[in-house]
Scaffold this motif. Sequence first.
Motif, PDB file in Angstrom:
ATOM      1  N   SER A 118     -14.646  -3.359 -37.804  1.00 12.18           N
ATOM      2  CA  SER A 118     -15.852  -2.944 -37.079  1.00 12.18           C
ATOM      3  C   SER A 118     -15.628  -3.084 -35.569  1.00 12.18           C
ATOM      4  N   LYS A 172     -14.106   3.394 -33.696  1.00 14.19           N
ATOM      5  CA  LYS A 172     -13.908   4.475 -34.679  1.00 14.19           C
ATOM      6  C   LYS A 172     -14.891   5.622 -34.447  1.00 14.19           C
ATOM      7  N   SER A 181     -19.972   6.735 -42.223  1.00 15.50           N
ATOM      8  CA  SER A 181     -20.252   6.168 -43.548  1.00 15.50           C
ATOM      9  C   SER A 181     -20.871   4.778 -43.446  1.00 15.50           C
ATOM     10  N   TYR A 232     -24.356   2.627 -45.414  1.00 15.71           N
ATOM     11  CA  TYR A 232     -24.528   1.264 -45.946  1.00 15.71           C
ATOM     12  C   TYR A 232     -25.592   0.516 -45.141  1.00 15.71           C
ATOM     13  N   ARG A 268     -28.984  -0.301 -36.379  1.00 18.81           N
ATOM     14  CA  ARG A 268     -27.978  -0.881 -35.467  1.00 18.81           C
ATOM     15  C   ARG A 268     -28.329  -2.310 -35.040  1.00 18.81           C
ATOM     16  N   VAL A 285     -25.404  -6.385 -43.947  1.00 16.84           N
ATOM     17  CA  VAL A 285     -24.814  -5.141 -44.469  1.00 16.84           C
ATOM     18  C   VAL A 285     -23.515  -5.335 -45.264  1.00 16.84           C
ATOM     19  N   SER A 286     -22.699  -6.310 -44.879  1.00 18.87           N
ATOM     20  CA  SER A 286     -21.452  -6.508 -45.645  1.00 18.87           C
ATOM     21  C   SER A 286     -21.756  -6.885 -47.094  1.00 18.87           C
ATOM     22  N   SER A 336     -22.880  -3.816 -48.903  1.00 22.81           N
ATOM     23  CA  SER A 336     -21.799  -2.848 -49.137  1.00 22.81           C
ATOM     24  C   SER A 336     -20.773  -3.369 -50.141  1.00 22.81           C
ATOM     25  N   GLY A 370     -15.059   4.837 -41.499  1.00 19.88           N
ATOM     26  CA  GLY A 370     -15.533   3.763 -42.375  1.00 19.88           C
ATOM     27  C   GLY A 370     -14.454   2.748 -42.656  1.00 19.88           C
ATOM     28  N   ASP A 377     -15.249  -7.693 -45.276  1.00 16.81           N
ATOM     29  CA  ASP A 377     -14.739  -6.322 -45.501  1.00 16.81           C
ATOM     30  C   ASP A 377     -13.347  -6.332 -46.135  1.00 16.81           C
ATOM     31  N   ARG A 427     -13.525  -8.375 -50.032  1.00 14.82           N
ATOM     32  CA  ARG A 427     -14.431  -8.036 -51.136  1.00 14.82           C
ATOM     33  C   ARG A 427     -13.647  -7.370 -52.268  1.00 14.82           C
TER      34      ARG A 427
HETATM   35  O1   DC Z   1     -18.920   0.631 -39.437  1.00 13.50           O
HETATM   36  P1   DC Z   1     -20.177  -0.256 -39.523  1.00 13.50           P
HETATM   37  O2   DC Z   1     -20.023  -1.562 -38.819  1.00 13.50           O
HETATM   38  O3   DC Z   1     -21.407   0.465 -39.110  1.00 13.50           O
HETATM   39  O4   DC Z   1     -20.313  -0.581 -41.080  1.00 13.50           O
HETATM   40  C1   DC Z   1     -21.355  -1.362 -41.565  1.00 13.50           C
HETATM   41  C2   DC Z   1     -20.883  -2.147 -42.777  1.00 13.50           C
HETATM   42  O5   DC Z   1     -20.677  -1.265 -43.873  1.00 13.50           O
HETATM   43  C3   DC Z   1     -19.606  -2.945 -42.575  1.00 13.50           C
HETATM   44  O6   DC Z   1     -19.845  -4.315 -42.776  1.00 13.50           O
HETATM   45  C4   DC Z   1     -18.664  -2.461 -43.629  1.00 13.50           C
HETATM   46  C5   DC Z   1     -19.440  -1.537 -44.491  1.00 13.50           C
HETATM   47  N1   DC Z   1     -18.740  -0.289 -44.738  1.00 13.50           N
HETATM   48  C6   DC Z   1     -18.046  -0.165 -45.906  1.00 13.50           C
HETATM   49  O7   DC Z   1     -17.980  -1.109 -46.678  1.00 13.50           O
HETATM   50  N2   DC Z   1     -17.430   1.007 -46.222  1.00 13.50           N
HETATM   51  C7   DC Z   1     -17.482   2.039 -45.379  1.00 13.50           C
HETATM   52  N3   DC Z   1     -16.871   3.173 -45.705  1.00 13.50           N
HETATM   53  C8   DC Z   1     -18.181   1.923 -44.153  1.00 13.50           C
HETATM   54  C9   DC Z   1     -18.798   0.740 -43.868  1.00 13.50           C
END
Ligand code: DC
Length: 230
Positions: free
Chosen positions: A12, A16, A34, A38, A95, A103-104, A107, A133, A188, A191
Amino acid sequence: MNRITIAIDGYSSCGKSTLAKQLAKKLGYSYIDSGAMYRAVALWCLENNAIKNGVPDNEKIISNLENIKIEFRFHPEIQSSQTYLNGYNVEKEIRGMAVSEIVSKISSIKEVRQKMVALQRQFGEDKGVVMDGRDIGSVVFPNAELKLFMTADPTIRAKRRYDELQAKGTEVSMEEIAENLRLRDYEDTTRKENPLIQAADAVVLDNSNLTPEQQFDTAWNLVEQKVSAK
Ligand code: DC
């Protein structure tokens, strides 16, 4: 010009989305964030009491997946696409720190990922897409013509995120951000479901010491090679 699929993965706050948006604009492709998907699911959970003391109520979330409708709508006046949850623009809410903190966990729920991956594949079925992502090159589009894996020094990432949130008027300290990034990297990459990994055929782009222009030029060279090779 041949249309390709571009998958951009990485930690993160590695820039990207900035790169993905620039590439999509120059190519006339659609850009799909993506992570925003999530984040939108996480927001739904926060708004619907599906998180108790920081722990997601998986049963409730899974049984409501069909009630969580996520879309992207392009807003020409700001030249960017915005995330909609059940018909509402939630770009700002997703955001914030409350969503970032949970969020983790959201997801990492298998059923959530299955639904998001299916949607992401639909968004990209006609090619001509740049998607960023964690599992885009490894799981969502394993046949993407171009896969980039972005990294940057953790201190630089925390500073960039801090500046971004400050610009939006969000009250948050550098320490909180650094801790949130550290935790998210850990979650991330460790998991069980589709962890963040570098696909074997991905090109690594470490942008710690690159200006946005240098980063774009590096990526654009790769795009040109892939497009002409197709
Ligand atoms: O890119 P970001 O920080 O906005 O993503 C938010 C959360 O979503 C991050 O903790 C990881 C998860 N994520 C994921 O598991 N798979 C993806 N393709 C994109 C994000």
